[in-house]
Motif scaffolding. Sequence first.
Motif, PDB file in Angstrom:
ATOM      1  N   GLU A  76       0.817  -1.211   0.000  1.00 10.82           N
ATOM      2  CA  GLU A  76       0.000   0.000   0.000  1.00 10.82           C
ATOM      3  C   GLU A  76       0.853   1.265   0.000  1.00 10.82           C
ATOM      4  N   ARG A  77       2.148   1.120   0.236  1.00  9.16           N
ATOM      5  CA  ARG A  77       3.058   2.264   0.157  1.00  9.16           C
ATOM      6  C   ARG A  77       3.646   2.430  -1.243  1.00  9.16           C
ATOM      7  N   PRO A  91       7.599  11.004   7.030  1.00 10.45           N
ATOM      8  CA  PRO A  91       7.888  10.201   8.230  1.00 10.45           C
ATOM      9  C   PRO A  91       8.506   8.847   7.912  1.00 10.45           C
ATOM     10  N   TRP A  92       8.129   8.236   6.794  1.00  9.67           N
ATOM     11  CA  TRP A  92       8.723   6.961   6.400  1.00  9.67           C
ATOM     12  C   TRP A  92      10.226   7.129   6.178  1.00  9.67           C
ATOM     13  N   ALA A  93      10.614   8.140   5.397  1.00 14.64           N
ATOM     14  CA  ALA A  93      12.034   8.398   5.141  1.00 14.64           C
ATOM     15  C   ALA A  93      12.750   8.857   6.408  1.00 14.64           C
ATOM     16  N   ARG A  94      12.089   9.700   7.199  1.00 15.68           N
ATOM     17  CA  ARG A  94      12.728  10.210   8.410  1.00 15.68           C
ATOM     18  C   ARG A  94      13.016   9.089   9.399  1.00 15.68           C
ATOM     19  N   ARG A  95      12.056   8.197   9.554  1.00 14.05           N
ATOM     20  CA  ARG A  95      12.260   7.101  10.505  1.00 14.05           C
ATOM     21  C   ARG A  95      13.324   6.129  10.001  1.00 14.05           C
ATOM     22  N   TRP A  96      13.408   5.941   8.693  1.00 10.74           N
ATOM     23  CA  TRP A  96      14.473   5.087   8.163  1.00 10.74           C
ATOM     24  C   TRP A  96      15.841   5.704   8.456  1.00 10.74           C
ATOM     25  N   GLN A  97      15.962   6.995   8.249  1.00  5.79           N
ATOM     26  CA  GLN A  97      17.227   7.659   8.553  1.00  5.79           C
ATOM     27  C   GLN A  97      17.550   7.555  10.040  1.00  5.79           C
ATOM     28  N   ALA A 150       2.286   1.074  10.577  1.00  4.46           N
ATOM     29  CA  ALA A 150       2.586   1.216   9.150  1.00  4.46           C
ATOM     30  C   ALA A 150       2.121   2.567   8.631  1.00  4.46           C
ATOM     31  N   GLY A 151       0.942   2.996   9.055  1.00  6.23           N
ATOM     32  CA  GLY A 151       0.418   4.272   8.597  1.00  6.23           C
ATOM     33  C   GLY A 151       1.233   5.460   9.062  1.00  6.23           C
ATOM     34  N   LEU A 152       1.941   5.296  10.182  1.00  7.04           N
ATOM     35  CA  LEU A 152       2.773   6.378  10.709  1.00  7.04           C
ATOM     36  C   LEU A 152       4.192   6.353  10.153  1.00  7.04           C
ATOM     37  N   GLY A 153       4.464   5.425   9.243  1.00  8.63           N
ATOM     38  CA  GLY A 153       5.745   5.441   8.548  1.00  8.63           C
ATOM     39  C   GLY A 153       6.847   4.611   9.166  1.00  8.63           C
ATOM     40  N   PHE A 154       6.539   3.751  10.133  1.00 14.03           N
ATOM     41  CA  PHE A 154       7.598   2.903  10.688  1.00 14.03           C
ATOM     42  C   PHE A 154       8.065   1.931   9.605  1.00 14.03           C
ATOM     43  N   PRO A 155       9.353   1.916   9.280  1.00  9.98           N
ATOM     44  CA  PRO A 155       9.830   1.056   8.199  1.00  9.98           C
ATOM     45  C   PRO A 155      10.208  -0.351   8.643  1.00  9.98           C
ATOM     46  N   VAL A 156      10.410  -0.567   9.942  1.00  9.45           N
ATOM     47  CA  VAL A 156      10.820  -1.878  10.449  1.00  9.45           C
ATOM     48  C   VAL A 156       9.982  -2.206  11.675  1.00  9.45           C
ATOM     49  N   HIS A 228      14.282   1.863  -1.695  1.00  3.15           N
ATOM     50  CA  HIS A 228      14.111   0.847  -2.728  1.00  3.15           C
ATOM     51  C   HIS A 228      12.628   0.683  -3.038  1.00  3.15           C
ATOM     52  N   PRO A 229      12.069   1.529  -3.886  1.00  2.22           N
ATOM     53  CA  PRO A 229      10.629   1.452  -4.164  1.00  2.22           C
ATOM     54  C   PRO A 229      10.250   0.136  -4.817  1.00  2.22           C
ATOM     55  N   LEU A 230       9.048  -0.322  -4.511  1.00  5.92           N
ATOM     56  CA  LEU A 230       8.528  -1.533  -5.133  1.00  5.92           C
ATOM     57  C   LEU A 230       8.231  -1.283  -6.608  1.00  5.92           C
ATOM     58  N   PRO A 231       8.207  -2.345  -7.420  1.00  9.23           N
ATOM     59  CA  PRO A 231       7.842  -2.165  -8.837  1.00  9.23           C
ATOM     60  C   PRO A 231       6.439  -1.602  -8.972  1.00  9.23           C
ATOM     61  N   ARG A 232       6.225  -0.831 -10.015  1.00  6.82           N
ATOM     62  CA  ARG A 232       4.879  -0.356 -10.311  1.00  6.82           C
ATOM     63  C   ARG A 232       4.032  -1.522 -10.796  1.00  6.82           C
ATOM     64  N   ALA A 233       2.729  -1.315 -10.834  1.00  4.54           N
ATOM     65  CA  ALA A 233       1.820  -2.400 -11.199  1.00  4.54           C
ATOM     66  C   ALA A 233       2.107  -2.938 -12.594  1.00  4.54           C
ATOM     67  N   ALA A 234       2.599  -2.085 -13.499  1.00 10.82           N
ATOM     68  CA  ALA A 234       2.834  -2.513 -14.876  1.00 10.82           C
ATOM     69  C   ALA A 234       4.162  -3.242 -15.042  1.00 10.82           C
TER      70      ALA A 234
END
Length: 249
Positions: A76-77, A91-97, A150-156, A228-234
């Motif tokens: 969903e991300r 927040p996803w990027a910030r928490r990863w950093q 997950a909605g708050l951006g926690f990556p792990v 590392h973004p996931l592949p797009r649907a196509a």
Amino acid sequence: MPFARAREQALLALAGVLAGADAARPAGDPVPLEVALPGSLFGAAVAEWEMREDHRPSSPRSVVGADRPVVLRDIERRLAPVVGDEGAADPWARRWQGLLSAPRLTPVRLAEPHAPLGRQQLSALPDGTVPVLCRDVSAGTGGDAVQRAAGLGFPVALWRADGHGEPHPDPAAGHCEEFHDGVAGLLSAVGPDPAVLSLPRRVWRLRAGEPRAAWTRGLVLFYDDPRHPLPRAAEKPLQQPGRRDRNAS
């Protein structure tokens, strides 16, 4: 298509892809496997799935999480913006950093023995923390807790799933304390590199050990690296991993 059937088809297709990727990889650990699912399926014990050792229908099966690092990602991300300089406030990027810069990862229980943490409590947690949960996450308060994280951006995050049809451990029976103790030991490891980068590999080695660490049965490692973004649907998701996967763990 029912999820169980789609899973079997994907695992059958992956057998040859992963075998080829392992063969092309320099000597070392096998390539990791990322399983991207919607939040409604976060209760799946992805590392306990069994995969044929090759493409033949009569081939023996082995537990995929014992053969290679396996992590769960949030599909969903997928439409989230790619992390860059302009994404520092995300927040996803910030928490990863925050995880990258933390000398040691800090587990935070989403529940047990207290009630599940609310949105404001989770938002206030430092960026170097890792949510941990022993409750069933397929529904109820456990499901709400991991969806909120997950909605708050926690990556792990780490939680337990109902692997192989076994009932979810009763917190009163001591299984959850064993699980939390194991996670605390895992996250306390320090080394020359950021601890979060070696986490999938270290979990795999615990699963593949003889004897296997008992607390890892049913363990789900949610590991959603925003770089590392996931592949797009196509795009085709079943491709041999390239440079990105060599650096994933």
